[in-house]
Design a protein around this motif. Structure first.
Motif, PDB file in Angstrom:
ATOM      1  N   ALA A  32      13.447  -3.309   4.949  1.00  0.00           N
ATOM      2  CA  ALA A  32      12.504  -4.759   4.507  1.00  0.00           C
ATOM      3  C   ALA A  32      11.039  -4.590   4.854  1.00  0.00           C
ATOM      4  CB  ALA A  32      13.167  -5.790   4.618  1.00  0.00           C
ATOM      5  N   LEU A  33      10.884  -4.272   5.997  1.00  0.00           N
ATOM      6  CA  LEU A  33       9.775  -4.008   6.480  1.00  0.00           C
ATOM      7  C   LEU A  33       8.772  -2.690   5.952  1.00  0.00           C
ATOM      8  CD1 LEU A  33      10.179  -4.712  10.294  1.00  0.00           C
ATOM      9  CD2 LEU A  33       8.891  -6.372   8.715  1.00  0.00           C
ATOM     10  N   ALA A  34       9.805  -2.080   5.718  1.00  0.00           N
ATOM     11  CA  ALA A  34       9.014  -0.665   5.149  1.00  0.00           C
ATOM     12  C   ALA A  34       8.691  -0.886   3.862  1.00  0.00           C
ATOM     13  CB  ALA A  34      10.029   0.558   5.219  1.00  0.00           C
ATOM     14  N   ARG A  39       4.507  -1.706  -0.120  1.00  0.00           N
ATOM     15  CA  ARG A  39       3.735  -2.251  -1.301  1.00  0.00           C
ATOM     16  C   ARG A  39       2.365  -2.686  -1.062  1.00  0.00           C
ATOM     17  NH1 ARG A  39       7.538  -4.341  -5.330  1.00  0.00           N
ATOM     18  NH2 ARG A  39       5.865  -6.125  -5.474  1.00  0.00           N
ATOM     19  N   SER A  40       2.143  -3.177   0.409  1.00  0.00           N
ATOM     20  CA  SER A  40       1.003  -3.771   0.606  1.00  0.00           C
ATOM     21  C   SER A  40      -0.100  -2.664   0.629  1.00  0.00           C
ATOM     22  CB  SER A  40       1.128  -4.457   1.937  1.00  0.00           C
ATOM     23  OG  SER A  40      -0.346  -4.781   2.758  1.00  0.00           O
ATOM     24  N   ALA A  41       0.221  -1.548   1.137  1.00  0.00           N
ATOM     25  CA  ALA A  41      -0.790  -0.369   1.409  1.00  0.00           C
ATOM     26  C   ALA A  41      -0.863   0.395  -0.233  1.00  0.00           C
ATOM     27  CB  ALA A  41      -0.072   0.792   1.973  1.00  0.00           C
ATOM     28  N   ALA A  42      -0.126   0.310  -0.998  1.00  0.00           N
ATOM     29  CA  ALA A  42      -0.289   0.840  -2.510  1.00  0.00           C
ATOM     30  C   ALA A  42      -1.305  -0.343  -3.037  1.00  0.00           C
ATOM     31  CB  ALA A  42       1.158   0.792  -3.161  1.00  0.00           C
ATOM     32  N   SER A  43      -1.094  -1.582  -2.842  1.00  0.00           N
ATOM     33  CA  SER A  43      -1.701  -2.683  -3.520  1.00  0.00           C
ATOM     34  C   SER A  43      -3.338  -2.521  -2.995  1.00  0.00           C
ATOM     35  CB  SER A  43      -1.176  -3.963  -3.177  1.00  0.00           C
ATOM     36  OG  SER A  43      -1.991  -5.002  -3.790  1.00  0.00           O
ATOM     37  N   GLU A  44      -3.489  -2.362  -1.537  1.00  0.00           N
ATOM     38  CA  GLU A  44      -4.796  -2.267  -1.189  1.00  0.00           C
ATOM     39  C   GLU A  44      -5.904  -1.037  -1.732  1.00  0.00           C
ATOM     40  OE1 GLU A  44      -6.617  -4.446   0.639  1.00  0.00           O
ATOM     41  OE2 GLU A  44      -4.789  -5.863   0.429  1.00  0.00           O
ATOM     42  N   VAL A  45      -4.886   0.093  -1.704  1.00  0.00           N
ATOM     43  CA  VAL A  45      -5.585   1.183  -1.930  1.00  0.00           C
ATOM     44  C   VAL A  45      -5.622   1.222  -3.728  1.00  0.00           C
ATOM     45  CG1 VAL A  45      -5.229   3.964  -2.420  1.00  0.00           C
ATOM     46  CG2 VAL A  45      -4.715   2.645  -0.197  1.00  0.00           C
ATOM     47  N   ALA A  46      -4.819   0.692  -4.385  1.00  0.00           N
ATOM     48  CA  ALA A  46      -5.307   0.376  -5.790  1.00  0.00           C
ATOM     49  C   ALA A  46      -6.147  -0.435  -6.089  1.00  0.00           C
ATOM     50  CB  ALA A  46      -3.600  -0.108  -6.504  1.00  0.00           C
ATOM     51  N   LEU A  64       1.736   6.334  -7.598  1.00  0.00           N
ATOM     52  CA  LEU A  64       1.848   7.862  -6.776  1.00  0.00           C
ATOM     53  C   LEU A  64       2.171   7.364  -5.353  1.00  0.00           C
ATOM     54  CD1 LEU A  64      -0.581  10.255  -8.240  1.00  0.00           C
ATOM     55  CD2 LEU A  64       2.051  10.221  -8.435  1.00  0.00           C
ATOM     56  N   LEU A  65       1.457   6.423  -4.746  1.00  0.00           N
ATOM     57  CA  LEU A  65       1.749   6.030  -3.466  1.00  0.00           C
ATOM     58  C   LEU A  65       3.139   5.135  -3.235  1.00  0.00           C
ATOM     59  CD1 LEU A  65      -1.775   4.486  -2.311  1.00  0.00           C
ATOM     60  CD2 LEU A  65      -0.649   6.676  -1.674  1.00  0.00           C
ATOM     61  N   THR A  66       3.428   4.515  -4.192  1.00  0.00           N
ATOM     62  CA  THR A  66       4.552   3.605  -4.114  1.00  0.00           C
ATOM     63  C   THR A  66       5.736   4.676  -4.072  1.00  0.00           C
ATOM     64  OG1 THR A  66       3.795   1.820  -5.251  1.00  0.00           O
ATOM     65  CG2 THR A  66       6.166   1.892  -5.115  1.00  0.00           C
ATOM     66  N   LEU A  67       5.775   5.591  -5.035  1.00  0.00           N
ATOM     67  CA  LEU A  67       6.899   6.609  -5.057  1.00  0.00           C
ATOM     68  C   LEU A  67       6.804   7.510  -3.723  1.00  0.00           C
ATOM     69  CD1 LEU A  67       6.518   8.074  -8.647  1.00  0.00           C
ATOM     70  CD2 LEU A  67       8.325   6.589  -7.702  1.00  0.00           C
ATOM     71  N   VAL A  68       5.768   7.702  -3.185  1.00  0.00           N
ATOM     72  CA  VAL A  68       5.710   8.776  -1.903  1.00  0.00           C
ATOM     73  C   VAL A  68       6.130   7.752  -0.760  1.00  0.00           C
ATOM     74  CG1 VAL A  68       4.151   9.619  -0.352  1.00  0.00           C
ATOM     75  CG2 VAL A  68       3.849  10.118  -2.734  1.00  0.00           C
ATOM     76  N   GLY A  69       5.678   6.513  -0.647  1.00  0.00           N
ATOM     77  CA  GLY A  69       6.313   5.436   0.363  1.00  0.00           C
ATOM     78  C   GLY A  69       7.827   5.320   0.106  1.00  0.00           C
ATOM     79  N   TYR A  70       8.231   5.212  -0.834  1.00  0.00           N
ATOM     80  CA  TYR A  70       9.746   4.850  -1.158  1.00  0.00           C
ATOM     81  C   TYR A  70      10.555   6.065  -0.688  1.00  0.00           C
ATOM     82  CZ  TYR A  70       8.774   0.106  -3.196  1.00  0.00           C
ATOM     83  OH  TYR A  70       8.525  -1.019  -3.512  1.00  0.00           O
TER      84      TYR A  70
END
Length: 151
Positions: A32-34, A39-46, A64-70
């Motif tokens: 849940a935290l990850a 999602r927060s990091a991908a949203s900010e960078v996007a 791309l950031l979401t896929l790498v993060g997940y």
């Protein structure tokens, strides 16, 4: 924090119900935290990318950031739960090769769309071609698979 709790106090394959419950609760909180962090990091960078390069580029960066993060979250969860990751990676590689061969045409179109978006060969509000019977159409949107124009 939740990863430490799972490592120190819990073991999913333990015979003790308490150890298994601690491992499960810690794993759920880790995921849940990850997911919230990704999602927060991908949203900010996007958002920063959209402000600088446009909506289409921001969406690609977020995807791309979401896929790498997940993917990273999944691999870390497997390591945390002491699942042998080598077997999963080998089976994932074989599955990726089979799906890559099966979806070669679609993947080619996605890669071509990425090249067009990232190289900025055409821009929004740029004229697409010359039409002698009226005003030339202009590009109104660029996406991963196509572009829309107005006449």
């Amino acid at each position: 924090m939740s990863a430490t709790v799972v490592r120190v106090y819990g073991e999913l394959s333990s015979r003790s119900l308490t150890d298994s419950a601690i491992a499960l609760a810690g794993s759920v909180s880790f995921v849940a935290l990850a997911v919230m962090a990704v999602r927060s990091a991908a949203s900010e960078v996007a958002d920063a990318s959209r402000a600088r390069f446009g909506d289409a580029h921001g969406s690609v960066v977020a995807l791309l950031l979401t896929l790498v993060g997940y993917t990273t979250t999944t691999l870390l969860l497997l390591v945390l739960l002491q699942v042998p990751v080598q077997r999963l990676l080998v089976s994932g590689a074989v599955t990726g090769v089979v799906l890559g061969i099966a979806a070669q045409q679609s993947l080619g179109n996605v890669v071509a769309g990425l090249v067009l978006l990232l190289n900025r060969l055409s821009l929004v509000r740029q004229y697409a071609m010359y039409v002698p019977e009226g005003p030339p159409p202009s590009i109104v949107a660029l996406t991963l698979s196509a572009y829309a124009n107005s006449t």
